[in-house]
Write a protein that holds these residues in place. Structure first.
Motif, mmCIF file in Angstrom:
data_model
loop_
_atom_site.group_PDB
_atom_site.id
_atom_site.type_symbol
_atom_site.label_atom_id
_atom_site.label_comp_id
_atom_site.label_asym_id
_atom_site.label_seq_id
_atom_site.Cartn_x
_atom_site.Cartn_y
_atom_site.Cartn_z
ATOM 1 N N LYS A 169 4.125 -8.692 1.175
ATOM 2 C CA LYS A 169 4.070 -7.127 0.904
ATOM 3 C C LYS A 169 2.664 -6.980 0.234
ATOM 4 C CE LYS A 169 8.798 -6.268 0.965
ATOM 5 N NZ LYS A 169 9.428 -7.481 0.951
ATOM 6 N N ALA A 186 2.470 9.070 5.015
ATOM 7 C CA ALA A 186 3.189 8.364 5.617
ATOM 8 C C ALA A 186 3.854 8.881 6.768
ATOM 9 C CB ALA A 186 4.416 7.681 4.841
ATOM 10 N N HIS A 246 3.974 5.465 9.412
ATOM 11 C CA HIS A 246 4.173 4.106 8.611
ATOM 12 C C HIS A 246 4.678 4.393 7.296
ATOM 13 C CE1 HIS A 246 3.485 -0.006 8.471
ATOM 14 N NE2 HIS A 246 2.309 0.097 7.512
ATOM 15 N N PRO A 265 6.048 3.219 3.406
ATOM 16 C CA PRO A 265 6.042 2.480 2.451
ATOM 17 C C PRO A 265 7.506 2.344 1.725
ATOM 18 C CG PRO A 265 5.317 4.448 1.461
ATOM 19 C CD PRO A 265 5.328 4.475 3.173
ATOM 20 N N TRP A 300 3.557 -2.078 0.750
ATOM 21 C CA TRP A 300 3.116 -1.723 2.446
ATOM 22 C C TRP A 300 3.447 -3.070 2.985
ATOM 23 C CZ3 TRP A 300 2.693 3.015 4.416
ATOM 24 C CH2 TRP A 300 2.354 3.983 3.730
ATOM 25 N N ASP A 304 -1.344 -1.893 7.106
ATOM 26 C CA ASP A 304 -0.807 -1.878 5.761
ATOM 27 C C ASP A 304 -2.023 -1.741 4.807
ATOM 28 O OD1 ASP A 304 2.139 -2.229 6.545
ATOM 29 O OD2 ASP A 304 1.303 -4.310 7.045
ATOM 30 N N THR A 355 -3.451 5.284 0.106
ATOM 31 C CA THR A 355 -2.766 5.652 -1.180
ATOM 32 C C THR A 355 -3.591 5.457 -2.377
ATOM 33 O OG1 THR A 355 -0.800 4.734 0.130
ATOM 34 C CG2 THR A 355 -0.692 4.733 -2.181
#
Length: 118
Positions: free
Chosen positions: A42, A66, A71, A73, A86, A98, A105
């Motif tokens: 991750k 998101a 997608h 997290p 992610w 990701d 982010t």
């Protein structure tokens, strides 16, 4: 084009994880992020804030992002900090999407907490 300017494309079950070289290259653009091992690798970053309200505002902004890209997290919110992870569940690994989302982010954090201690 920076990672944050790219569009996050969904990854199906046949999607390919980033190679170690591709991940290393992406992490150059994401110096606050680490790759953590475990059941599935991750991307992870812990962001710091002045108080809980700022941490929650950041969490909500990442939630909007998101939902926009479908997608999602893992977000762990605490007083003055938010840990973000992610990875792509379909492949149980790190996909290009990701690193794009991690960069987006980071952009949110830079906008919401420009004077925060990093």
């Amino acid at each position: 084009m920076t990672l944050a300017d790219q569009h996050c494309l969904p990854c199906g079950r046949n999607g390919q994880a980033l190679t170690s070289s591709e991940l290393s290259q992406a992490l150059v653009e994401l110096p606050s992020w680490d790759c953590i091992a475990g059941n599935a690798p991750k991307l992870e970053c812990t962001y710091h804030f002045e108080n809980f309200s700022e941490a929650l505002a950041f969490t909500n902004a990442v939630g909007v992002l998101a939902e926009q890209y479908q997608h999602h997290p893992t977000l762990a919110v605490a007083w003055g900090q938010v840990r973000v992870q992610w990875w792509t569940h379909n492949i149980q690994n790190i996909h290009h999407a990701d690193v794009v989302m991690a960069a987006k982010t980071q952009r949110i954090y830079n906008r919401l907490a420009p004077h925060a201690v990093r």
